[in-house]
Design a protein around this motif. Structure first.
Motif, PDB file in Angstrom:
ATOM      1  N   GLU A 157       0.853  -1.189   0.000  1.00 17.13           N
ATOM      2  CA  GLU A 157       0.000   0.000   0.000  1.00 17.13           C
ATOM      3  C   GLU A 157       0.887   1.236   0.000  1.00 17.13           C
ATOM      4  O   GLU A 157       1.880   1.294   0.711  1.00 17.13           O
ATOM      5  CB  GLU A 157      -0.903   0.010   1.226  1.00 17.13           C
ATOM      6  N   THR A 158       0.511   2.221  -0.814  1.00 17.36           N
ATOM      7  CA  THR A 158       1.293   3.452  -0.906  1.00 17.36           C
ATOM      8  C   THR A 158       0.602   4.550  -0.094  1.00 17.36           C
ATOM      9  O   THR A 158      -0.544   4.371   0.332  1.00 17.36           O
ATOM     10  CB  THR A 158       1.417   3.903  -2.377  1.00 17.36           C
ATOM     11  N   PRO A 159       1.249   5.698   0.090  1.00 21.94           N
ATOM     12  CA  PRO A 159       0.597   6.803   0.804  1.00 21.94           C
ATOM     13  C   PRO A 159      -0.657   7.332   0.094  1.00 21.94           C
ATOM     14  O   PRO A 159      -1.461   8.012   0.703  1.00 21.94           O
ATOM     15  CB  PRO A 159       1.683   7.883   0.852  1.00 21.94           C
ATOM     16  N   PHE A 160      -0.837   7.023  -1.189  1.00 27.40           N
ATOM     17  CA  PHE A 160      -2.053   7.431  -1.896  1.00 27.40           C
ATOM     18  C   PHE A 160      -3.250   6.564  -1.512  1.00 27.40           C
ATOM     19  O   PHE A 160      -4.387   6.913  -1.803  1.00 27.40           O
ATOM     20  CB  PHE A 160      -1.850   7.360  -3.420  1.00 27.40           C
ATOM     21  N   PHE A 161      -3.011   5.421  -0.879  1.00 30.73           N
ATOM     22  CA  PHE A 161      -4.098   4.530  -0.455  1.00 30.73           C
ATOM     23  C   PHE A 161      -4.839   5.188   0.697  1.00 30.73           C
ATOM     24  O   PHE A 161      -4.256   5.585   1.688  1.00 30.73           O
ATOM     25  CB  PHE A 161      -3.541   3.170  -0.030  1.00 30.73           C
ATOM     26  N   LYS A 162      -6.169   5.306   0.545  1.00 33.40           N
ATOM     27  CA  LYS A 162      -7.009   5.932   1.579  1.00 33.40           C
ATOM     28  C   LYS A 162      -8.032   4.919   2.077  1.00 33.40           C
ATOM     29  O   LYS A 162      -8.231   3.881   1.463  1.00 33.40           O
ATOM     30  CB  LYS A 162      -7.780   7.119   0.994  1.00 33.40           C
ATOM     31  N   GLU A 163      -8.684   5.266   3.147  1.00 29.51           N
ATOM     32  CA  GLU A 163      -9.761   4.424   3.682  1.00 29.51           C
ATOM     33  C   GLU A 163     -10.848   4.185   2.638  1.00 29.51           C
ATOM     34  O   GLU A 163     -11.422   3.112   2.571  1.00 29.51           O
ATOM     35  CB  GLU A 163     -10.393   5.085   4.911  1.00 29.51           C
ATOM     36  N   THR A 164     -11.113   5.189   1.815  1.00 29.71           N
ATOM     37  CA  THR A 164     -12.153   5.055   0.793  1.00 29.71           C
ATOM     38  C   THR A 164     -11.782   4.000  -0.261  1.00 29.71           C
ATOM     39  O   THR A 164     -12.659   3.460  -0.923  1.00 29.71           O
ATOM     40  CB  THR A 164     -12.419   6.399   0.084  1.00 29.71           C
ATOM     41  N   HIS A 165     -10.507   3.705  -0.417  1.00 23.96           N
ATOM     42  CA  HIS A 165     -10.073   2.690  -1.376  1.00 23.96           C
ATOM     43  C   HIS A 165     -10.286   1.272  -0.839  1.00 23.96           C
ATOM     44  O   HIS A 165     -10.258   0.311  -1.597  1.00 23.96           O
ATOM     45  CB  HIS A 165      -8.591   2.866  -1.731  1.00 23.96           C
ATOM     46  N   GLU A 166     -10.473   1.143   0.462  1.00 23.38           N
ATOM     47  CA  GLU A 166     -10.620  -0.163   1.106  1.00 23.38           C
ATOM     48  C   GLU A 166     -11.809  -0.951   0.533  1.00 23.38           C
ATOM     49  O   GLU A 166     -11.706  -2.152   0.318  1.00 23.38           O
ATOM     50  CB  GLU A 166     -10.786   0.010   2.614  1.00 23.38           C
ATOM     51  N   LYS A 167     -12.902  -0.269   0.260  1.00 25.93           N
ATOM     52  CA  LYS A 167     -14.102  -0.954  -0.228  1.00 25.93           C
ATOM     53  C   LYS A 167     -13.876  -1.577  -1.612  1.00 25.93           C
ATOM     54  O   LYS A 167     -14.272  -2.704  -1.863  1.00 25.93           O
ATOM     55  CB  LYS A 167     -15.274   0.021  -0.261  1.00 25.93           C
ATOM     56  N   SER A 168     -13.242  -0.849  -2.500  1.00 21.42           N
ATOM     57  CA  SER A 168     -13.021  -1.369  -3.852  1.00 21.42           C
ATOM     58  C   SER A 168     -11.726  -2.178  -3.971  1.00 21.42           C
ATOM     59  O   SER A 168     -11.490  -2.829  -4.991  1.00 21.42           O
ATOM     60  CB  SER A 168     -13.010  -0.229  -4.873  1.00 21.42           C
ATOM     61  N   ASN A 169     -10.894  -2.162  -2.949  1.00 18.35           N
ATOM     62  CA  ASN A 169      -9.629  -2.910  -2.942  1.00 18.35           C
ATOM     63  C   ASN A 169      -9.465  -3.643  -1.605  1.00 18.35           C
ATOM     64  O   ASN A 169      -8.612  -3.293  -0.799  1.00 18.35           O
ATOM     65  CB  ASN A 169      -8.444  -1.963  -3.146  1.00 18.35           C
ATOM     66  N   PRO A 170     -10.278  -4.682  -1.368  1.00 15.13           N
ATOM     67  CA  PRO A 170     -10.206  -5.390  -0.082  1.00 15.13           C
ATOM     68  C   PRO A 170      -8.881  -6.142   0.096  1.00 15.13           C
ATOM     69  O   PRO A 170      -8.127  -6.324  -0.863  1.00 15.13           O
ATOM     70  CB  PRO A 170     -11.388  -6.362  -0.155  1.00 15.13           C
ATOM     71  N   LYS A 171      -8.617  -6.559   1.317  1.00 18.98           N
ATOM     72  CA  LYS A 171      -7.373  -7.297   1.629  1.00 18.98           C
ATOM     73  C   LYS A 171      -7.237  -8.564   0.795  1.00 18.98           C
ATOM     74  O   LYS A 171      -6.147  -8.918   0.373  1.00 18.98           O
ATOM     75  CB  LYS A 171      -7.335  -7.680   3.113  1.00 18.98           C
ATOM     76  N   GLU A 172      -8.357  -9.262   0.572  1.00 13.34           N
ATOM     77  CA  GLU A 172      -8.346 -10.504  -0.210  1.00 13.34           C
ATOM     78  C   GLU A 172      -9.317 -10.375  -1.379  1.00 13.34           C
ATOM     79  O   GLU A 172     -10.421  -9.878  -1.218  1.00 13.34           O
ATOM     80  CB  GLU A 172      -8.774 -11.691   0.648  1.00 13.34           C
ATOM     81  N   VAL A 173      -8.886 -10.862  -2.544  1.00 13.04           N
ATOM     82  CA  VAL A 173      -9.721 -10.862  -3.738  1.00 13.04           C
ATOM     83  C   VAL A 173      -9.707 -12.267  -4.319  1.00 13.04           C
ATOM     84  O   VAL A 173      -8.657 -12.919  -4.375  1.00 13.04           O
ATOM     85  CB  VAL A 173      -9.189  -9.855  -4.790  1.00 13.04           C
ATOM     86  N   PHE A 174     -10.867 -12.721  -4.757  1.00 13.61           N
ATOM     87  CA  PHE A 174     -10.972 -14.043  -5.367  1.00 13.61           C
ATOM     88  C   PHE A 174     -11.306 -13.866  -6.843  1.00 13.61           C
ATOM     89  O   PHE A 174     -12.169 -13.064  -7.183  1.00 13.61           O
ATOM     90  CB  PHE A 174     -12.040 -14.880  -4.660  1.00 13.61           C
ATOM     91  N   LYS A 175     -10.612 -14.620  -7.678  1.00 18.27           N
ATOM     92  CA  LYS A 175     -10.811 -14.515  -9.114  1.00 18.27           C
ATOM     93  C   LYS A 175     -10.996 -15.903  -9.703  1.00 18.27           C
ATOM     94  O   LYS A 175     -10.241 -16.815  -9.393  1.00 18.27           O
ATOM     95  CB  LYS A 175      -9.604 -13.824  -9.753  1.00 18.27           C
ATOM     96  N   GLN A 176     -12.018 -16.036 -10.547  1.00 17.81           N
ATOM     97  CA  GLN A 176     -12.301 -17.300 -11.227  1.00 17.81           C
ATOM     98  C   GLN A 176     -11.553 -17.281 -12.562  1.00 17.81           C
ATOM     99  O   GLN A 176     -11.737 -16.367 -13.359  1.00 17.81           O
ATOM    100  CB  GLN A 176     -13.810 -17.430 -11.456  1.00 17.81           C
ATOM    101  N   VAL A 177     -10.700 -18.285 -12.814  1.00 14.44           N
ATOM    102  CA  VAL A 177      -9.967 -18.379 -14.073  1.00 14.44           C
ATOM    103  C   VAL A 177     -10.171 -19.759 -14.690  1.00 14.44           C
ATOM    104  O   VAL A 177     -10.501 -20.716 -13.997  1.00 14.44           O
ATOM    105  CB  VAL A 177      -8.453 -18.097 -13.893  1.00 14.44           C
ATOM    106  N   LYS A 178      -9.955 -19.830 -16.004  1.00 27.33           N
ATOM    107  CA  LYS A 178     -10.094 -21.098 -16.717  1.00 27.33           C
ATOM    108  C   LYS A 178      -8.720 -21.653 -17.059  1.00 27.33           C
ATOM    109  O   LYS A 178      -7.908 -20.973 -17.665  1.00 27.33           O
ATOM    110  CB  LYS A 178     -10.882 -20.897 -18.010  1.00 27.33           C
ATOM    111  N   TYR A 179      -8.497 -22.871 -16.651  1.00 26.87           N
ATOM    112  CA  TYR A 179      -7.319 -23.615 -17.064  1.00 26.87           C
ATOM    113  C   TYR A 179      -7.758 -24.488 -18.237  1.00 26.87           C
ATOM    114  O   TYR A 179      -8.860 -25.039 -18.203  1.00 26.87           O
ATOM    115  CB  TYR A 179      -6.816 -24.505 -15.931  1.00 26.87           C
TER     116      TYR A 179
END
Length: 190
Positions: A157-179
Protein backbone atom coordinates in the motif's frame (compact mmCIF):
# COMPACT_ATOMS: atom_id res chain seq x y z
CA UNK A 1 -5.68 -69.33 -18.87
CA UNK A 2 -3.32 -67.64 -21.28
CA UNK A 3 -6.10 -65.17 -22.15
CA UNK A 4 -6.47 -64.07 -18.51
CA UNK A 5 -2.75 -63.48 -17.97
CA UNK A 6 -2.51 -61.09 -20.93
CA UNK A 7 -5.61 -59.15 -19.90
CA UNK A 8 -4.31 -58.57 -16.35
CA UNK A 9 -1.25 -56.51 -17.44
CA UNK A 10 -3.39 -54.55 -19.92
CA UNK A 11 -5.97 -53.73 -17.23
CA UNK A 12 -3.21 -52.73 -14.82
CA UNK A 13 -1.59 -50.51 -17.47
CA UNK A 14 -4.97 -48.88 -18.29
CA UNK A 15 -5.61 -48.26 -14.61
CA UNK A 16 -2.20 -46.60 -14.20
CA UNK A 17 -2.73 -44.37 -17.25
CA UNK A 18 -6.17 -43.28 -16.06
CA UNK A 19 -4.70 -42.31 -12.68
CA UNK A 20 -1.84 -40.36 -14.24
CA UNK A 21 -1.28 -36.62 -14.25
CA UNK A 22 -4.43 -35.76 -16.22
CA UNK A 23 -6.05 -34.41 -13.06
CA UNK A 24 -5.43 -30.77 -12.21
CA UNK A 25 -4.14 -30.82 -8.65
CA UNK A 26 -3.94 -27.87 -6.31
CA UNK A 27 -0.14 -27.88 -6.40
CA UNK A 28 -0.13 -27.93 -10.24
CA UNK A 29 -2.66 -25.10 -10.38
CA UNK A 30 -0.67 -23.04 -7.85
CA UNK A 31 2.65 -23.51 -9.65
CA UNK A 32 1.06 -22.48 -12.98
CA UNK A 33 -0.52 -19.40 -11.38
CA UNK A 34 2.83 -18.39 -9.86
CA UNK A 35 4.58 -19.01 -13.20
CA UNK A 36 2.04 -16.88 -15.08
CA UNK A 37 2.26 -14.04 -12.59
CA UNK A 38 6.06 -14.07 -12.63
CA UNK A 39 7.47 -11.01 -10.89
CA UNK A 40 4.53 -8.87 -11.97
CA UNK A 41 1.88 -8.03 -9.40
CA UNK A 42 -1.45 -6.50 -10.35
CA UNK A 43 -1.16 -2.74 -9.72
CA UNK A 44 -4.21 -0.74 -8.62
CA UNK A 45 -4.30 3.02 -9.21
CA UNK A 46 -6.10 6.24 -8.35
CA UNK A 47 -6.16 9.59 -10.13
CA UNK A 48 -5.12 12.88 -8.64
CA UNK A 49 -4.56 16.30 -10.21
CA UNK A 50 -1.57 18.59 -9.82
CA UNK A 51 0.08 21.41 -11.75
CA UNK A 52 -1.98 24.60 -11.99
CA UNK A 53 -5.24 24.15 -10.08
CA UNK A 54 -7.93 26.80 -9.87
CA UNK A 55 -11.08 27.21 -7.83
CA UNK A 56 -13.70 29.90 -8.39
CA UNK A 57 -14.78 31.81 -5.27
CA UNK A 58 -18.46 31.15 -6.03
CA UNK A 59 -17.88 27.36 -5.82
CA UNK A 60 -15.73 27.45 -2.67
CA UNK A 61 -18.62 26.86 -0.27
CA UNK A 62 -19.81 23.81 -2.23
CA UNK A 63 -16.33 22.31 -2.51
CA UNK A 64 -14.64 22.82 0.85
CA UNK A 65 -12.58 19.62 0.63
CA UNK A 66 -10.68 20.91 -2.43
CA UNK A 67 -7.80 22.36 -0.48
CA UNK A 68 -7.97 19.94 2.46
CA UNK A 69 -7.22 16.89 0.32
CA UNK A 70 -4.13 18.54 -1.15
CA UNK A 71 -2.91 19.59 2.30
CA UNK A 72 -3.20 15.96 3.45
CA UNK A 73 -1.14 14.82 0.46
CA UNK A 74 1.41 17.52 1.25
CA UNK A 75 1.60 16.28 4.88
CA UNK A 76 2.28 12.77 3.55
CA UNK A 77 5.22 14.17 1.56
CA UNK A 78 3.64 13.62 -1.87
CA UNK A 79 2.85 17.17 -3.05
CA UNK A 80 4.42 20.60 -2.68
CA UNK A 81 1.83 23.38 -2.66
CA UNK A 82 2.79 26.81 -3.92
CA UNK A 83 1.45 30.07 -2.57
CA UNK A 84 -2.18 31.00 -3.13
CA UNK A 85 -2.67 33.44 -6.01
CA UNK A 86 -5.85 35.49 -6.36
CA UNK A 87 -6.78 35.90 -10.02
CA UNK A 88 -9.61 37.86 -11.62
CA UNK A 89 -11.51 35.91 -14.25
CA UNK A 90 -14.55 36.39 -16.45
CA UNK A 91 -16.87 34.92 -13.81
CA UNK A 92 -15.29 36.68 -10.83
CA UNK A 93 -12.34 35.95 -8.56
CA UNK A 94 -10.63 32.59 -8.29
CA UNK A 95 -7.82 31.04 -6.33
CA UNK A 96 -4.90 29.47 -8.15
CA UNK A 97 -2.42 27.01 -6.70
CA UNK A 98 0.72 25.58 -8.23
CA UNK A 99 1.06 22.00 -6.99
CA UNK A 100 4.11 19.90 -7.81
CA UNK A 101 5.07 16.31 -7.12
CA UNK A 102 7.78 15.33 -4.67
CA UNK A 103 10.29 12.61 -5.64
CA UNK A 104 8.29 10.25 -3.40
CA UNK A 105 5.14 10.84 -5.51
CA UNK A 106 7.07 10.69 -8.80
CA UNK A 107 8.06 7.09 -7.98
CA UNK A 108 4.35 6.19 -7.67
CA UNK A 109 3.26 7.98 -10.87
CA UNK A 110 2.16 5.51 -13.57
CA UNK A 111 1.00 7.99 -16.24
CA UNK A 112 -0.11 11.60 -16.61
CA UNK A 113 -2.02 13.86 -18.97
CA UNK A 114 -1.80 17.68 -19.13
CA UNK A 115 -4.63 19.93 -20.29
CA UNK A 116 -4.38 23.38 -21.93
CA UNK A 117 -4.76 25.23 -18.61
CA UNK A 118 -1.78 23.48 -16.98
CA UNK A 119 -3.76 21.01 -14.91
CA UNK A 120 -2.17 17.56 -14.91
CA UNK A 121 -4.17 14.44 -14.14
CA UNK A 122 -1.90 11.70 -12.84
CA UNK A 123 -2.53 8.03 -12.31
CA UNK A 124 -0.82 6.90 -9.10
CA UNK A 125 -0.17 3.44 -7.68
CA UNK A 126 -2.17 2.80 -4.49
CA UNK A 127 -1.46 -0.92 -3.93
CA UNK A 128 -0.65 -4.24 -5.58
CA UNK A 129 -2.20 -7.70 -5.53
CA UNK A 130 -0.20 -10.91 -5.56
CA UNK A 131 -1.25 -14.54 -5.90
CA UNK A 132 -1.79 -16.28 -2.56
CA UNK A 133 -3.44 -19.69 -3.15
CA UNK A 134 -5.85 -21.91 -5.07
CA UNK A 135 -9.18 -22.08 -3.25
CA UNK A 136 -11.08 -24.62 -5.34
CA UNK A 137 -10.87 -26.52 -8.63
CA UNK A 138 -13.87 -27.62 -10.68
CA UNK A 139 -12.88 -29.73 -13.70
CA UNK A 140 -15.21 -29.97 -16.71
CA UNK A 141 -13.82 -32.97 -18.65
CA UNK A 142 -16.32 -32.66 -21.53
CA UNK A 143 -14.93 -29.20 -22.36
CA UNK A 144 -11.27 -29.89 -21.42
CA UNK A 145 -11.27 -27.00 -18.96
CA UNK A 146 -11.18 -26.41 -15.25
CA UNK A 147 -12.70 -23.44 -13.44
CA UNK A 148 -10.26 -22.51 -10.70
CA UNK A 149 -10.86 -20.02 -7.90
CA UNK A 150 -7.65 -18.14 -7.08
CA UNK A 151 -7.02 -15.99 -4.02
CA UNK A 152 -4.99 -12.77 -4.30
CA UNK A 153 -3.91 -10.59 -1.37
CA UNK A 154 -3.28 -6.85 -1.24
CA UNK A 155 0.32 -5.78 -0.63
CA UNK A 156 2.52 -2.69 -0.93
CA UNK A 157 0.00 0.00 0.00
CA UNK A 158 1.29 3.45 -0.91
CA UNK A 159 0.60 6.80 0.80
CA UNK A 160 -2.05 7.43 -1.90
CA UNK A 161 -4.10 4.53 -0.45
CA UNK A 162 -7.01 5.93 1.58
CA UNK A 163 -9.76 4.42 3.68
CA UNK A 164 -12.15 5.06 0.79
CA UNK A 165 -10.07 2.69 -1.38
CA UNK A 166 -10.62 -0.16 1.11
CA UNK A 167 -14.10 -0.95 -0.23
CA UNK A 168 -13.02 -1.37 -3.85
CA UNK A 169 -9.63 -2.91 -2.94
CA UNK A 170 -10.21 -5.39 -0.08
CA UNK A 171 -7.37 -7.30 1.63
CA UNK A 172 -8.35 -10.50 -0.21
CA UNK A 173 -9.72 -10.86 -3.74
CA UNK A 174 -10.97 -14.04 -5.37
CA UNK A 175 -10.81 -14.51 -9.11
CA UNK A 176 -12.30 -17.30 -11.23
CA UNK A 177 -9.97 -18.38 -14.07
CA UNK A 178 -10.09 -21.10 -16.72
CA UNK A 179 -7.32 -23.62 -17.06
CA UNK A 180 -7.26 -25.43 -20.42
CA UNK A 181 -6.36 -29.06 -20.89
CA UNK A 182 -4.22 -29.63 -24.01
CA UNK A 183 -2.23 -32.55 -25.41
CA UNK A 184 0.76 -31.16 -23.46
CA UNK A 185 -1.15 -31.02 -20.17
CA UNK A 186 -2.90 -28.19 -18.33
CA UNK A 187 -2.26 -24.57 -19.42
CA UNK A 188 -3.11 -21.25 -17.85
CA UNK A 189 -1.06 -18.65 -19.70
CA UNK A 190 0.52 -18.71 -23.15
Amino acid sequence: MKFKTTILPILLFTLLISCSSDELTTSKAESMAIECQGNKNLVKTTTSSYGVLEQWDRFKKKNTVFLESYKKLEEKGLYNMGELQRVKGVLGMKERYEISLTPKAEKLLISSKKDAKGRITGKFKICEYTFESVEEIHEIPAENIANVKLKFIRINETPFFKETHEKSNPKEVFKQVKYKKTNDGWKLCN
